[in-house]
Design a protein around this motif. Structure first.
Motif, PDB file in Angstrom:
ATOM      1  N   GLY A   1      50.334  82.919  45.209  1.00 40.08           N
ATOM      2  CA  GLY A   1      50.806  82.264  43.992  1.00 40.08           C
ATOM      3  C   GLY A   1      50.144  82.847  42.764  1.00 40.08           C
ATOM      4  O   GLY A   1      49.508  83.906  42.810  1.00 40.08           O
ATOM      5  N   ASN A   2      50.285  82.146  41.661  1.00 39.89           N
ATOM      6  CA  ASN A   2      49.769  82.590  40.368  1.00 39.89           C
ATOM      7  C   ASN A   2      48.528  81.815  39.976  1.00 39.89           C
ATOM      8  O   ASN A   2      48.493  80.584  40.118  1.00 39.89           O
ATOM      9  N   LEU A   3      47.540  82.534  39.477  1.00 37.45           N
ATOM     10  CA  LEU A   3      46.327  81.928  38.929  1.00 37.45           C
ATOM     11  C   LEU A   3      46.224  82.356  37.468  1.00 37.45           C
ATOM     12  O   LEU A   3      46.326  83.545  37.153  1.00 37.45           O
ATOM     13  N   VAL A   4      46.047  81.399  36.590  1.00 33.14           N
ATOM     14  CA  VAL A   4      45.946  81.679  35.159  1.00 33.14           C
ATOM     15  C   VAL A   4      44.482  81.646  34.746  1.00 33.14           C
ATOM     16  O   VAL A   4      43.778  80.657  34.988  1.00 33.14           O
ATOM     17  N   VAL A   5      44.021  82.741  34.137  1.00 35.06           N
ATOM     18  CA  VAL A   5      42.653  82.827  33.626  1.00 35.06           C
ATOM     19  C   VAL A   5      42.676  82.590  32.118  1.00 35.06           C
ATOM     20  O   VAL A   5      43.498  83.179  31.409  1.00 35.06           O
ATOM     21  N   VAL A   6      41.798  81.733  31.640  1.00 34.07           N
ATOM     22  CA  VAL A   6      41.574  81.550  30.209  1.00 34.07           C
ATOM     23  C   VAL A   6      40.136  81.960  29.950  1.00 34.07           C
ATOM     24  O   VAL A   6      39.204  81.364  30.511  1.00 34.07           O
ATOM     25  N   ALA A   7      39.941  83.000  29.136  1.00 37.99           N
ATOM     26  CA  ALA A   7      38.597  83.578  28.993  1.00 37.99           C
ATOM     27  C   ALA A   7      38.311  83.988  27.561  1.00 37.99           C
ATOM     28  O   ALA A   7      39.206  84.457  26.847  1.00 37.99           O
ATOM     29  N   GLY A   8      37.044  83.827  27.159  1.00 43.23           N
ATOM     30  CA  GLY A   8      36.632  84.236  25.825  1.00 43.23           C
ATOM     31  C   GLY A   8      35.121  84.386  25.784  1.00 43.23           C
ATOM     32  O   GLY A   8      34.442  84.406  26.813  1.00 43.23           O
ATOM     33  N   THR A   9      34.602  84.472  24.587  1.00 45.09           N
ATOM     34  CA  THR A   9      33.149  84.535  24.426  1.00 45.09           C
ATOM     35  C   THR A   9      32.571  83.156  24.128  1.00 45.09           C
ATOM     36  O   THR A   9      31.353  82.988  24.069  1.00 45.09           O
ATOM     37  N   THR A  10      33.445  82.162  23.938  1.00 48.85           N
ATOM     38  CA  THR A  10      33.035  80.764  23.809  1.00 48.85           C
ATOM     39  C   THR A  10      33.798  79.967  24.865  1.00 48.85           C
ATOM     40  O   THR A  10      34.870  80.396  25.313  1.00 48.85           O
ATOM     41  N   PRO A  11      33.293  78.814  25.276  1.00 47.57           N
ATOM     42  CA  PRO A  11      33.919  78.086  26.377  1.00 47.57           C
ATOM     43  C   PRO A  11      35.343  77.624  26.053  1.00 47.57           C
ATOM     44  O   PRO A  11      35.609  77.128  24.949  1.00 47.57           O
ATOM     45  N   PRO A  12      36.266  77.775  27.000  1.00 44.85           N
ATOM     46  CA  PRO A  12      37.611  77.234  26.820  1.00 44.85           C
ATOM     47  C   PRO A  12      37.583  75.709  26.946  1.00 44.85           C
ATOM     48  O   PRO A  12      36.606  75.146  27.470  1.00 44.85           O
ATOM     49  N   PRO A  13      38.628  75.012  26.503  1.00 35.68           N
ATOM     50  CA  PRO A  13      38.637  73.530  26.554  1.00 35.68           C
ATOM     51  C   PRO A  13      38.946  73.026  27.962  1.00 35.68           C
ATOM     52  O   PRO A  13      40.054  72.554  28.252  1.00 35.68           O
ATOM     53  N   VAL A  14      37.960  73.096  28.842  1.00 32.50           N
ATOM     54  CA  VAL A  14      38.164  72.815  30.265  1.00 32.50           C
ATOM     55  C   VAL A  14      38.672  71.389  30.500  1.00 32.50           C
ATOM     56  O   VAL A  14      39.606  71.173  31.290  1.00 32.50           O
ATOM     57  N   ALA A  15      38.081  70.403  29.852  1.00 31.67           N
ATOM     58  CA  ALA A  15      38.469  69.009  30.092  1.00 31.67           C
ATOM     59  C   ALA A  15      39.929  68.775  29.717  1.00 31.67           C
ATOM     60  O   ALA A  15      40.694  68.156  30.471  1.00 31.67           O
TER      61      ALA A  15
END
Length: 276
Positions: free
Chosen positions: A213-227
């Motif tokens: 299946g598909n896995l979406v990565v959200v990445a940066g140098t500051t934390p993504p809005p996980v909650a």
């Protein structure tokens, strides 16, 4: 069911009408579904992984605020249309290597001419390499050659360039993989060499390595809005899960370089059923 077919550089493109939505079409290339678009409602997203990418776009800035977006991989321009509708005025560049596909979509599935969407026929890595440092707020990576992501868009050197172009922005990337998730684990390790603050969004079965299946990565140098991403993923038509412990997920996988990067794996035979 209405269908439109054309041979393009990438293979045989087919536009298949949705029998349940008169304004909606699925783009398939050599039988693999690549995009779904609703011409009357660009906020209607049929593919679950695309909804997860759109959720990230929703949450990376206050509602309605324009984003400078670079889309690597064009297809039928599902997410550029979505971003234009939800964040009017967003300056967007779309990079698609297949000029025949661009012309097919422009002719058969035209987008709003008032949207600030520019499409360039080029290789994604070349465009990133020539882009201005800090020139984009978000880069959406969803490139497939057939059913596989090319190796030259999977290396640490490539993601270093992505990070340079993003500055404080975020990468939203689609990874396709299946058991035992060897490619996905290596990709997560590779992306985090340049963009260390990241999370994954996927179906629980895919995250656990039970199916392709598909896995979406959200990445940066500051934390993504996980909650917030977790709440939205859990409330989807097909609930997903957010994984933020990526050290554990990667499991010690080595980052890939230009010298050893490989394309994503082929999907299992018969994964994409084509209705007659």
């Amino acid at each position: 069911m209405p269908r439109r077919q054309q041979v393009i550089r990438s293979g045989r493109a087919e536009l298949v009408a949705d029998p349940d939505r008169s304004s909606s079409w699925t783009l398939r290339i050599d039988g693999t579904p690549q995009s779904y678009v609703d011409l009357a409602d660009p906020t209607h997203l049929d593919f679950e992984y695309v909804r997860r990418m759109a959720t990230a776009l929703d949450l990376l800035a206050p509602p309605g605020q324009p984003l400078r977006a670079l889309h690597l991989g064009g297809g039928a321009l599902t997410l550029p249309r979505y971003l234009a509708a939800t964040r009017p005025g967003s300056p967007q560049r779309v990079v698609e290597i297949d000029g025949d596909l661009v012309e097919l979509v422009r002719r058969e599935l035209p987008w709003d001419t008032k949207a600030k969407i520019r499409v360039r026929v080029a290789d994604a890595r070349e465009v990133v390499g020539g882009a201005t440092s800090g020139g984009y707020d978000v880069i959406v990576l969803d490139v497939f050659a057939g059913a596989r992501t090319p190796a030259h868009l999977a290396s640490a050197e490539f993601f270093a360039e992505v990070a340079r172009v993003l500055g404080a922005g975020f990468l939203i990337a689609n990874i396709a993989d299946g058991p035992p998730l060897r490619h996905a684990r290596a990709q997560v390790a590779t992306i985090r060499t340049a963009l260390p603050e990241a999370c994954l969004i996927a179906d629980a079965g895919v995250l656990r390595g039970r199916r392709f299946g598909n896995l979406v990565v959200v990445a940066g140098t500051t934390p993504p809005p996980v909650a917030a991403l977790s709440r939205r993923a859990a409330g989807d038509w097909f609930p997903g899960r957010v994984e933020s412990d990526l050290d554990r997920f990667a499991g010690g996988a080595a980052a890939m370089t230009d010298a050893d990067a490989v394309a994503s794996p082929e999907p299992p035979a018969g994964l994409f059923s084509v209705r007659p």
